[in-house]
Enzyme design. Structure first.
Site, PDB file in Angstrom:
ATOM      1  N   SER A 171       2.920   8.074  57.369  1.00  0.00           N
ATOM      2  CA  SER A 171       3.087   7.419  57.507  1.00  0.00           C
ATOM      3  C   SER A 171       2.365   6.100  56.077  1.00  0.00           C
ATOM      4  CB  SER A 171       3.720   6.248  58.835  1.00  0.00           C
ATOM      5  OG  SER A 171       2.454   5.194  58.688  1.00  0.00           O
ATOM      6  N   ARG A 186      54.007   5.336  47.436  1.00  0.00           N
ATOM      7  CA  ARG A 186      52.784   5.435  47.171  1.00  0.00           C
ATOM      8  C   ARG A 186      51.722   3.862  47.286  1.00  0.00           C
ATOM      9  NH1 ARG A 186      52.638   7.485  41.728  1.00  0.00           N
ATOM     10  NH2 ARG A 186      50.195   7.300  41.354  1.00  0.00           N
TER      11      ARG A 186
END
Length: 494
Positions: A298, A338
């Site tokens: 921490s 496409r």
């Protein structure tokens, strides 16, 4: 600039995605890996054309030499990709320039004409679709290696803790006696089943041409002994991908199936990580992650040992479903023959999903292989509920004895009253209260003290926990380690 890095080198290195920030993930899914996959497709296609006498002899070698990803600038290609909407177009321009420069004969002699082998009859979607399948194949291979390391570790935990008692929990509350071996086996089950689905997934090649009709390929092969379908099949073989019956420009099941399979694996990762996060809380303290220097620290609290591996894995599990959903959203909106932007939206989602899955797989393997298990903590938590935890088994065995007609209905109500009265007592008195009230409700000539104690023993009410574990491991032999050999005395030896 305040660093010694050259301009243009400050790309995405995973600063805000630590779960996937690793050299392996970068090597298999990063921008240069994408370029390498595109170039591998172009080189593979050149080899196929030369094999079928559709490109000059020697051209495949020239293209393969030019298709070295280190020759190209990903950042520059990315910027130039805005001109045509995809990275294949600017990369092709650079590849052709490289091929032209390399394709020169000695002493001024003419080259082999290798440019004729570059991208002939293909379209950019063919190349990028195939390249992403190739990228996925390489990533999935590494991912499955880590998964099998994880499942081997989970199988060992299942076997080692087959008789380690713990408490089962449902809807956050204590439910029944359980074993940690079965918990590990269920972790194994979810992951092995998901990985098996990924393992058998077909990743196809794409060679449809400009509109998915193979028109240019038909022209290319006219008068030859081959056809566009044979070229496609040969490219699949060349690249280690699956051959397909037809182009799939707007049929995106290959992509969504891959996304679903990856998300399923990461779901299984998340289940394990979520359990470990809970079980490693100080007030639970049944397991702990493996320790390593600098891990779990921490910035403000020196005493903390955060379960960072599980945190990172869970972060991937929280992101993966949305990425898979993005692939489905794209697939559902692919228009015409496409597509427009739907295709483009696939690329980052698929690559991020691959990166998250691979990164999380490495962290989870380390977690599983080094997981610390605390049987004494499990027993302590099991004892919190005391004999009340056995009330289902007690009811099933004793209720018929208390019913005049043998149906158990009256007896079940009597035993429910015992439980209700017990729960009114202070928590630290409930174990003794339940035993006393149960003994008062059931005469000794109906239920002996010995039989009562047996019913209140957690180890006597595990059902088929051991059998379930064995069946799970047996169902996935390719994800479990080879059983340890045993000598004639029954002692295990490695």
């Amino acid at each position: 600039m305040t660093t010694s890095q050259p301009a243009g080198s400050d790309g995405d290195v995973g600063l805000l995605s630590p779960v996937s920030a690793s050299p392996l993930v970068a090597a298999l899914t990063g921008d240069r890996a994408v370029l390498a996959a595109i170039l591998a497709v172009e080189a593979g296609w050149a080899a196929v054309l030369e094999k079928h006498d559709l490109a000059p002899a020697g051209s495949a070698a020239v293209v393969a030499h030019a298709a070295d990803a280190s020759r190209y600038d990903p950042a520059g290609i990315a910027v130039r990709a805005q001109g045509g909407g995809n990275p294949v177009i600017p990369l092709l321009a650079d590849l052709r320039a490289q091929v032209k420069a390399l394709d020169t004969g000695s002493a001024g002699a003419p080259g082999v004409g290798a440019l004729r082998a570059v991208h002939t009859s293909l379209t950019s979607q063919d190349v990028l679709d195939t390249a992403l399948m190739l990228l996925a194949r390489n990533t999935v291979s590494a991912l499955l290696a880590d998964v099998k390391g994880t499942t081997a570790a989970l199988a060992r935990l299942a076997e080692q803790h087959a008789e380690t008692l713990c408490v089962g929990r449902s809807l956050t509350q204590h439910s029944l006696p359980f074993t940690f071996g079965l918990k590990a086996a269920q972790w194994f089950h979810g992951l092995a089943a998901a990985a098996r689905r990924l393992e058998v997934l077909q990743l196809p090649v794409q060679t449809g041409g400009a509109a998915g009709t193979l028109a240019a390929g038909t022209v290319l092969t006219a008068g030859s002994a081959t056809d566009p379908f044979a070229l496609s099949d040969d490219l699949a073989s060349q690249l280690g991908l699956a051959a397909i019956p037809a182009p799939w420009h707007t049929n995106r099941l290959a992509v969504t199936s891959l996304g679903d399979s990856l998300a399923g694996v990461v779901d299984a990762f998340g289940k394990i990580a979520s359990d470990v996060l809970f079980l490693s809380r100080p007030e639970v303290a049944e397991v702990a992650e493996p320790r390593a220097p600098g891990r779990g620290v921490s910035s403000a609290m020196p005493q903390k040992q955060n379960p960072v591996l599980s945190v990172l894995v869970r972060s991937a599990a929280l992101q993966a479903p949305a990425l898979a959903a993005q692939l489905h959203l794209a697939a559902a909106t692919f228009n015409d023959e496409r597509p427009d932007g739907a295709w483009h939206s696939e690329w980052p989602a698929l690559r991020q999903l691959l990166a998250l899955a691979l990164g999380a797989a490495g962290h989870l393997r380390e977690l599983a292989e080094g997981l610390q298990v605390f049987p004494e903590g499990m027993r302590r938590n099991l004892d919190l509920s005391g004999p009340l935890l056995l009330s289902e088994g007690v009811t099933a065995a004793v209720a018929p004895l208390l019913s005049a007609d043998g149906s158990g209905a009256d007896g079940k109500q009597q035993l429910q009253t015992v439980v209700d009265r017990t729960l009114q007592a202070p928590a630290d008195e409930q174990a003794d209260t339940y035993r006393r009230l149960l003994r008062e409700a059931v005469p000794a000539d109906t239920l002996s003290d010995a039989r009562l104690e047996e019913l209140l023993n957690p180890a006597s009410y595990l059902g088929e926990a051991a059998g379930i574990s064995r069946r799970i491991l047996a169902a996935f032999p390719d994800f479990a380690p080879t059983p340890t050999e045993k000598d004639g005395n029954g002692d295990s030896r490695g």
